[in-house]
Design a protein around this motif. Structure first.
Motif, PDB file in Angstrom:
ATOM      1  N   ALA A  55      21.583 -25.283 -27.620  1.00 34.37           N
ATOM      2  CA  ALA A  55      21.113 -24.195 -28.142  1.00 34.37           C
ATOM      3  C   ALA A  55      21.673 -23.865 -29.407  1.00 34.37           C
ATOM      4  N   ARG A  56      20.954 -23.808 -30.133  1.00 34.58           N
ATOM      5  CA  ARG A  56      21.193 -22.910 -31.725  1.00 34.58           C
ATOM      6  C   ARG A  56      20.093 -22.347 -32.570  1.00 34.58           C
ATOM      7  N   CYS A  57      20.595 -21.767 -32.948  1.00 36.89           N
ATOM      8  CA  CYS A  57      19.685 -20.610 -33.657  1.00 36.89           C
ATOM      9  C   CYS A  57      18.810 -21.127 -34.119  1.00 36.89           C
ATOM     10  N   ASP A  58      17.703 -20.670 -34.085  1.00 36.69           N
ATOM     11  CA  ASP A  58      16.057 -21.354 -35.341  1.00 36.69           C
ATOM     12  C   ASP A  58      16.306 -20.443 -37.100  1.00 36.69           C
ATOM     13  N   VAL A  59      17.121 -19.614 -36.427  1.00 35.17           N
ATOM     14  CA  VAL A  59      16.616 -18.960 -38.602  1.00 35.17           C
ATOM     15  C   VAL A  59      18.356 -18.755 -38.576  1.00 35.17           C
ATOM     16  N   GLY A 185      10.016 -27.296 -18.326  1.00 29.69           N
ATOM     17  CA  GLY A 185       9.525 -26.145 -19.822  1.00 29.69           C
ATOM     18  C   GLY A 185       9.261 -27.377 -21.001  1.00 29.69           C
ATOM     19  N   THR A 186       8.831 -27.344 -22.059  1.00 30.87           N
ATOM     20  CA  THR A 186       8.940 -27.593 -23.372  1.00 30.87           C
ATOM     21  C   THR A 186       9.208 -26.318 -24.367  1.00 30.87           C
ATOM     22  N   GLY A 187       8.947 -25.295 -24.066  1.00 30.02           N
ATOM     23  CA  GLY A 187       9.741 -24.474 -24.908  1.00 30.02           C
ATOM     24  C   GLY A 187      11.084 -24.056 -25.937  1.00 30.02           C
ATOM     25  N   SER A 188      11.054 -23.536 -27.557  1.00 25.35           N
ATOM     26  CA  SER A 188      12.488 -23.412 -27.395  1.00 25.35           C
ATOM     27  C   SER A 188      13.801 -23.748 -27.452  1.00 25.35           C
ATOM     28  N   SER A 189      14.090 -23.711 -25.390  1.00 31.05           N
ATOM     29  CA  SER A 189      14.793 -23.548 -25.480  1.00 31.05           C
ATOM     30  C   SER A 189      14.740 -25.484 -24.945  1.00 31.05           C
ATOM     31  N   GLY A 190      13.852 -25.275 -23.713  1.00 31.98           N
ATOM     32  CA  GLY A 190      13.543 -26.843 -23.734  1.00 31.98           C
ATOM     33  C   GLY A 190      13.397 -27.965 -24.994  1.00 31.98           C
ATOM     34  N   ILE A 191      12.901 -27.840 -25.551  1.00 30.47           N
ATOM     35  CA  ILE A 191      13.099 -29.072 -26.530  1.00 30.47           C
ATOM     36  C   ILE A 191      14.392 -29.306 -27.465  1.00 30.47           C
ATOM     37  N   GLN A 192      15.077 -27.938 -27.354  1.00 35.67           N
ATOM     38  CA  GLN A 192      16.533 -27.743 -27.913  1.00 35.67           C
ATOM     39  C   GLN A 192      17.375 -29.004 -26.796  1.00 35.67           C
ATOM     40  N   ALA A 193      17.181 -29.001 -25.998  1.00 33.58           N
ATOM     41  CA  ALA A 193      17.965 -29.314 -24.728  1.00 33.58           C
ATOM     42  C   ALA A 193      17.578 -30.924 -24.866  1.00 33.58           C
ATOM     43  N   GLN A 208       6.482 -31.598 -18.494  1.00 29.02           N
ATOM     44  CA  GLN A 208       5.394 -30.643 -19.664  1.00 29.02           C
ATOM     45  C   GLN A 208       3.645 -29.585 -18.952  1.00 29.02           C
ATOM     46  N   ARG A 209       4.522 -28.966 -18.995  1.00 30.66           N
ATOM     47  CA  ARG A 209       2.607 -27.699 -18.721  1.00 30.66           C
ATOM     48  C   ARG A 209       1.823 -28.286 -20.201  1.00 30.66           C
ATOM     49  N   THR A 210       2.556 -27.757 -21.547  1.00 26.41           N
ATOM     50  CA  THR A 210       1.725 -28.207 -21.916  1.00 26.41           C
ATOM     51  C   THR A 210       2.869 -28.166 -23.177  1.00 26.41           C
ATOM     52  N   PRO A 211       1.971 -29.078 -24.284  1.00 22.20           N
ATOM     53  CA  PRO A 211       3.271 -29.770 -25.220  1.00 22.20           C
ATOM     54  C   PRO A 211       3.239 -28.499 -26.454  1.00 22.20           C
ATOM     55  N   THR A 326       0.415 -19.792 -32.213  1.00 16.11           N
ATOM     56  CA  THR A 326      -0.106 -18.883 -31.113  1.00 16.11           C
ATOM     57  C   THR A 326       1.141 -18.956 -30.356  1.00 16.11           C
ATOM     58  N   LYS A 327       1.926 -20.212 -30.146  1.00 15.91           N
ATOM     59  CA  LYS A 327       2.584 -20.070 -29.266  1.00 15.91           C
ATOM     60  C   LYS A 327       3.980 -19.928 -30.257  1.00 15.91           C
ATOM     61  N   ARG A 328       5.554 -19.653 -30.011  1.00 22.57           N
ATOM     62  CA  ARG A 328       6.801 -19.762 -31.260  1.00 22.57           C
ATOM     63  C   ARG A 328       6.404 -20.592 -31.698  1.00 22.57           C
ATOM     64  N   GLN A 329       7.107 -20.970 -32.718  1.00 21.29           N
ATOM     65  CA  GLN A 329       6.759 -22.560 -33.448  1.00 21.29           C
ATOM     66  C   GLN A 329       8.793 -22.680 -33.216  1.00 21.29           C
ATOM     67  N   THR A 378      11.992 -22.383 -18.693  1.00 19.90           N
ATOM     68  CA  THR A 378      10.830 -22.238 -17.797  1.00 19.90           C
ATOM     69  C   THR A 378      10.888 -20.888 -18.845  1.00 19.90           C
ATOM     70  N   GLY A 379      11.524 -20.255 -20.008  1.00 18.53           N
ATOM     71  CA  GLY A 379      11.064 -18.964 -19.964  1.00 18.53           C
ATOM     72  C   GLY A 379      11.512 -17.444 -19.566  1.00 18.53           C
ATOM     73  N   TYR A 380      11.046 -16.659 -19.957  1.00 15.67           N
ATOM     74  CA  TYR A 380      11.450 -14.946 -19.996  1.00 15.67           C
ATOM     75  C   TYR A 380      10.033 -14.223 -19.469  1.00 15.67           C
ATOM     76  N   SER A 493       1.187 -17.442 -24.250  1.00 15.14           N
ATOM     77  CA  SER A 493       2.041 -17.341 -24.600  1.00 15.14           C
ATOM     78  C   SER A 493       3.297 -16.737 -23.603  1.00 15.14           C
ATOM     79  N   TRP A 494       4.695 -16.487 -24.216  1.00 14.20           N
ATOM     80  CA  TRP A 494       5.363 -15.136 -23.837  1.00 14.20           C
ATOM     81  C   TRP A 494       5.056 -14.173 -25.418  1.00 14.20           C
ATOM     82  N   TYR A 495       4.303 -14.326 -26.599  1.00 14.87           N
ATOM     83  CA  TYR A 495       3.768 -13.579 -26.869  1.00 14.87           C
ATOM     84  C   TYR A 495       2.891 -12.390 -25.826  1.00 14.87           C
TER      85      TYR A 495
HETATM   86  P1  NAP Z   1       8.773 -20.394 -23.534  1.00 19.00           P
HETATM   87  O1  NAP Z   1       8.435 -20.631 -24.587  1.00 19.00           O
HETATM   88  O2  NAP Z   1       8.580 -19.343 -23.069  1.00 19.00           O
HETATM   89  O3  NAP Z   1       8.795 -21.970 -22.586  1.00 19.00           O
HETATM   90  C1  NAP Z   1       8.944 -21.666 -21.896  1.00 19.00           C
HETATM   91  C2  NAP Z   1       8.534 -23.782 -21.001  1.00 19.00           C
HETATM   92  O4  NAP Z   1       8.069 -23.245 -19.147  1.00 19.00           O
HETATM   93  C3  NAP Z   1       6.738 -23.265 -21.483  1.00 19.00           C
HETATM   94  O5  NAP Z   1       6.881 -24.871 -21.834  1.00 19.00           O
HETATM   95  C4  NAP Z   1       5.806 -22.806 -20.602  1.00 19.00           C
HETATM   96  O6  NAP Z   1       4.869 -23.370 -19.917  1.00 19.00           O
HETATM   97  C5  NAP Z   1       6.953 -23.670 -19.173  1.00 19.00           C
HETATM   98  N1  NAP Z   1       6.935 -23.700 -18.385  1.00 19.00           N
HETATM   99  C6  NAP Z   1       6.261 -22.030 -17.624  1.00 19.00           C
HETATM  100  N2  NAP Z   1       6.587 -21.951 -16.400  1.00 19.00           N
HETATM  101  C7  NAP Z   1       6.360 -23.718 -15.965  1.00 19.00           C
HETATM  102  C8  NAP Z   1       6.210 -23.305 -14.901  1.00 19.00           C
HETATM  103  N3  NAP Z   1       5.659 -22.964 -13.714  1.00 19.00           N
HETATM  104  N4  NAP Z   1       5.529 -24.963 -14.350  1.00 19.00           N
HETATM  105  C9  NAP Z   1       5.356 -25.162 -15.817  1.00 19.00           C
HETATM  106  N5  NAP Z   1       6.233 -25.149 -16.181  1.00 19.00           N
HETATM  107  C10 NAP Z   1       6.244 -24.085 -17.052  1.00 19.00           C
HETATM  108  O7  NAP Z   1      10.416 -20.325 -23.289  1.00 19.00           O
HETATM  109  P2  NAP Z   1      12.087 -20.790 -23.983  1.00 19.00           P
HETATM  110  O8  NAP Z   1      12.169 -22.300 -24.462  1.00 19.00           O
HETATM  111  O9  NAP Z   1      13.327 -20.406 -22.767  1.00 19.00           O
HETATM  112  O10 NAP Z   1      11.923 -19.422 -25.185  1.00 19.00           O
HETATM  113  C11 NAP Z   1      11.656 -18.169 -25.260  1.00 19.00           C
HETATM  114  C12 NAP Z   1      11.730 -17.658 -26.289  1.00 19.00           C
HETATM  115  O11 NAP Z   1      13.008 -17.400 -26.912  1.00 19.00           O
HETATM  116  C13 NAP Z   1      11.411 -18.553 -27.786  1.00 19.00           C
HETATM  117  O12 NAP Z   1      10.110 -18.900 -28.034  1.00 19.00           O
HETATM  118  C14 NAP Z   1      11.781 -17.782 -28.618  1.00 19.00           C
HETATM  119  O13 NAP Z   1      11.671 -17.242 -29.471  1.00 19.00           O
HETATM  120  C15 NAP Z   1      13.289 -17.898 -28.606  1.00 19.00           C
HETATM  121  N6  NAP Z   1      14.358 -18.859 -28.528  1.00 19.00           N
HETATM  122  C16 NAP Z   1      14.498 -19.107 -29.584  1.00 19.00           C
HETATM  123  C17 NAP Z   1      15.731 -20.109 -29.582  1.00 19.00           C
HETATM  124  C18 NAP Z   1      16.361 -20.490 -30.890  1.00 19.00           C
HETATM  125  O14 NAP Z   1      16.335 -19.265 -31.673  1.00 19.00           O
HETATM  126  N7  NAP Z   1      16.595 -21.441 -30.826  1.00 19.00           N
HETATM  127  C19 NAP Z   1      16.014 -21.186 -28.668  1.00 19.00           C
HETATM  128  C20 NAP Z   1      15.908 -20.692 -27.452  1.00 19.00           C
HETATM  129  C21 NAP Z   1      14.385 -19.541 -27.318  1.00 19.00           C
HETATM  130  P3  NAP Z   1       3.335 -22.582 -20.692  1.00 19.00           P
HETATM  131  O15 NAP Z   1       3.706 -23.370 -22.315  1.00 19.00           O
HETATM  132  O16 NAP Z   1       2.439 -23.931 -20.326  1.00 19.00           O
HETATM  133  O17 NAP Z   1       3.559 -21.526 -20.324  1.00 19.00           O
END
Ligand code: NAP
Length: 541
Positions: A55-59, A185-193, A208-211, A326-329, A378-380, A493-495
């Motif tokens: 976990a780290r900040c992307d700013v 999950g492969t969003g910001s959190s997953g990709i960092q971990a 992975q559901r969406t790359p 369209t999903k967060r970079q 799996t995000g928020y 996206s979560w947006y």
């Molecule tokens: P996220 O971007 O919403 O990613 C969640 C991941 O889980 C996605 O790949 C999503 O797939 C997958 N997922 C969700 N429900 C699922 C299910 N039922 N089955 C399979 N896969 C599922 O969440 P996040 O990675 O925690 O990040 C959220 C936001 O937090 C970021 O966009 C960012 O703004 C912030 N954040 C920032 C940092 C940083 O500063 N570095 C780090 C972590 C988080 P889909 O894409 O298909 O929905």
């Protein structure tokens, strides 16, 4: 019913992260009695809860901090370009100590409900320890991403291993040595971990559901000379951030990708890729508004994935097909490289959906994966999720959730207030610039506006401030119109709320530019808070 034994304060603030800490500092310095309630046992907000590996900040750290105090900026030394969670948490602890904020923060307390008591014209706040408190002002500083999304997967309760959500990570280090780990999950959190887990665990399965389009962060340590120069330039830097489109001193390239030849585009993208961070997102001015430019950026990243990932089938699975951005970079460190390791397996759960969690792992339509540890990245439930977790009721006992029709009809004025909920302020609330601006800068702007507003109310003996319905209708409409000129609204996206099953789709981030937004907030205040009804009460009980 009146209850005079209940404690009263001027302001209750929710959350002791960046927002709550600064709100407390501001209100206290203006002489308002304030209490902050924090569910955790320490300060830090998102940086308190998100302790997952990597976990780290992307700013960039030199921008991801408060700017209200030059002394604070001078005292603190960031060690690297993209700070680790622990370092940011240390920073916020330092801030809490330096400004003696802890004495007005109550930890391990959750606010269950906040009801506007019309008889007393105060907010009655219900705490999870059974006590209550009255406050003239009720201010939420709970962030946009604090309601964890744990998908309702069949069988999770029978899993015999350990499972975690990245946003509720244990304080004690989780030991992955010799373990078979799965991550969903492969969003910001997953990709960092993922790269960190792959190094520690015996085996890692990524579901992975969406790359993702992810760009190398290119983190590095700062040298003393660089830190010294940023401190010398503090005032310039502060003004640049506060007067910018996105709270960052970096300027976006002022050209469309379509103005450049293919070879020039390649060079621009290559340079941005090499620079790392958000340079790629800023490489042209229309990546999020012009589908052709967007496709050029997307193509470039896909070509990089093919270059890095040795197995073409895996590279193809890792290549996103939706519109870039369209999903967060996401920013990463060795993310795609991780799939070249022998102990990492990528499972596409769109191709082969997860059927259930079993006692020993994850069963998909095609296979069974044996796991000791399962991680939900799996995000928020973003934007409205944190507010809807609290039972907030305004005038007439109307619940916020009902007024906003469970998210289908969110109406705010500036993303700060909403009609029928007097003296309620939402720091970085829905329809403010929030997460598409460098958050500490967005927070400072909101906090200062709220603190100045409350001071104005006190100076003018005004007891209640409520939003006019017309003002919020116009703001919400403007917010939607601006968003609809971008490609963001087309993404899942979560947006847009598309990540949560059954959630209404809406884009609740103001995209008109932080600089324009700030000016508008100032104008509204200078015009005696146009768009609000300010009310003096003759007798206060
Ligand atoms: P996220 O971007 O919403 O990613 C969640 C991941 O889980 C996605 O790949 C999503 O797939 C997958 N997922 C969700 N429900 C699922 C299910 N039922 N089955 C399979 N896969 C599922 O969440 P996040 O990675 O925690 O990040 C959220 C936001 O937090 C970021 O966009 C960012 O703004 C912030 N954040 C920032 C940092 C940083 O500063 N570095 C780090 C972590 C988080 P889909 O894409 O298909 O929905």
């Amino acid at each position: 019913m009146k209850n005079h034994s209940i404690k009263e304060v001027d302001a209750v603030v929710l959350g002791a992260g960046f927002a709550g800490l600064y709100m407390l500092y501001q209100l206290r310095s203006k002489g308002f009695s304030t209490v902050v309630y924090e569910a955790g046992d320490g300060v830090g907000g998102v940086w308190y809860w998100n302790r997952y590996p990597g976990a780290r900040c992307d700013v960039e750290s030199i921008y991801y901090n408060y700017t209200f105090s030059k002394e604070l900026y001078e005292e603190w030394n960031w060690t690297s370009r993209f700070p680790e969670q622990e370092e940011i948490l240390n920073y916020l602890n330092y801030v809490a100590d330096r400004f003696e904020l802890r004495k007005d923060i109550q930890f391990n307390i959750r606010v269950n409900a906040a009801h506007f008591d019309e008889e007393r014209s105060k907010w009655l706040i219900y705490l999870n320890n059974g006590s209550q408190v009255y406050a003239k002002y009720f201010i939420t500083g709970i962030g946009c991403l604090s309601a964890a999304n744990i998908p309702n997967m069949k069988g999770l309760n029978q899993f015999k291993g350990k499972w975690y959500h990245t946003g509720h990570w244990p304080h004690k280090k989780v030991d992955f040595t010799g373990k078979r780990v799965g991550i969903i999950g492969t969003g910001s959190s997953g990709i960092q971990a993922i790269p960190v887990l792959a190094k520690e665990a015996k085996h890692l399965t990524v579901f992975q559901r969406t790359p993702q389009y992810t760009i190398p962060a290119r983190n590095h340590f700062y040298d003393e000379e660089f830190i010294r120069s940023t401190k010398e330039n503090f005032e310039t830097l502060k003004q640049a951030m506060r007067n910018s489109v996105a709270g960052s001193p970096h300027q976006q390239n002022d050209r469309s990708a379509m103005e450049d030849s293919e070879s020039k585009q390649q060079q621009v993208f290559e340079d941005a890729w090499a620079e790392g961070g958000f340079a790629f997102a800023m490489s042209y001015n229309d990546l999020l508004t012009n589908e052709q430019s967007n496709e050029k950026a997307a193509d470039f990243i896909r070509s990089k994935i093919r270059e890095i990932v040795k197995d073409p089938k895996v590279a193809e699975r890792l290549s996103p097909k939706y519109m870039y951005g369209t999903k967060r970079q996401v920013l990463d460190t060795d993310y795609f490289e991780t799939y070249n390791r022998d102990n990492v397996l990528l499972v596409d759960v769109k191709e082969s959906p997860i059927d259930e969690i079993t006692e020993t792992g994850v069963k998909t339509a095609d296979d069974q994966y044996e796991l000791d540890i399962l991680i939900f990245a799996t995000g928020y439930d973003g934007m409205t999720g944190p507010l809807f977790k609290i039972d907030i009721k305004g005038r007439g006992g109307i619940a916020l959730k009902d007024k906003w029709e469970n998210g289908a009809s969110v109406r705010t004025y500036l993303g700060l207030t909403t009609a029928g909920f007097p003296n309620l302020f939402m720091i970085t609330g829905p329809e403010s610039p929030s997460v598409l601006v460098n958050m500490p800068i967005a927070i400072e702007q909101h906090v200062e506006w709220i603190a100045n507003c409350i001071e104005y109310l006190r100076e003018h003996d005004i007891d209640l401030m409520d939003t006019n319905v017309q003002a919020e209708e116009e703001w919400s409409k403007h917010c939607r119109e601006v968003a609809n000129t971008t490609l963001y609204v087309k993404g899942d996206s979560w947006y847009t709320g598309a990540n949560i099953a059954g959630k209404h789709r809406s884009f609740l981030i103001y995209l008109g530019g932080f600089d324009y937004y700030t000016k508008r907030c100032i104008e509204i205040a200078q015009n005696n808070f146009e768009g609000f009804t300010l009310q003096k009460l003759k007798t206060m009980s």
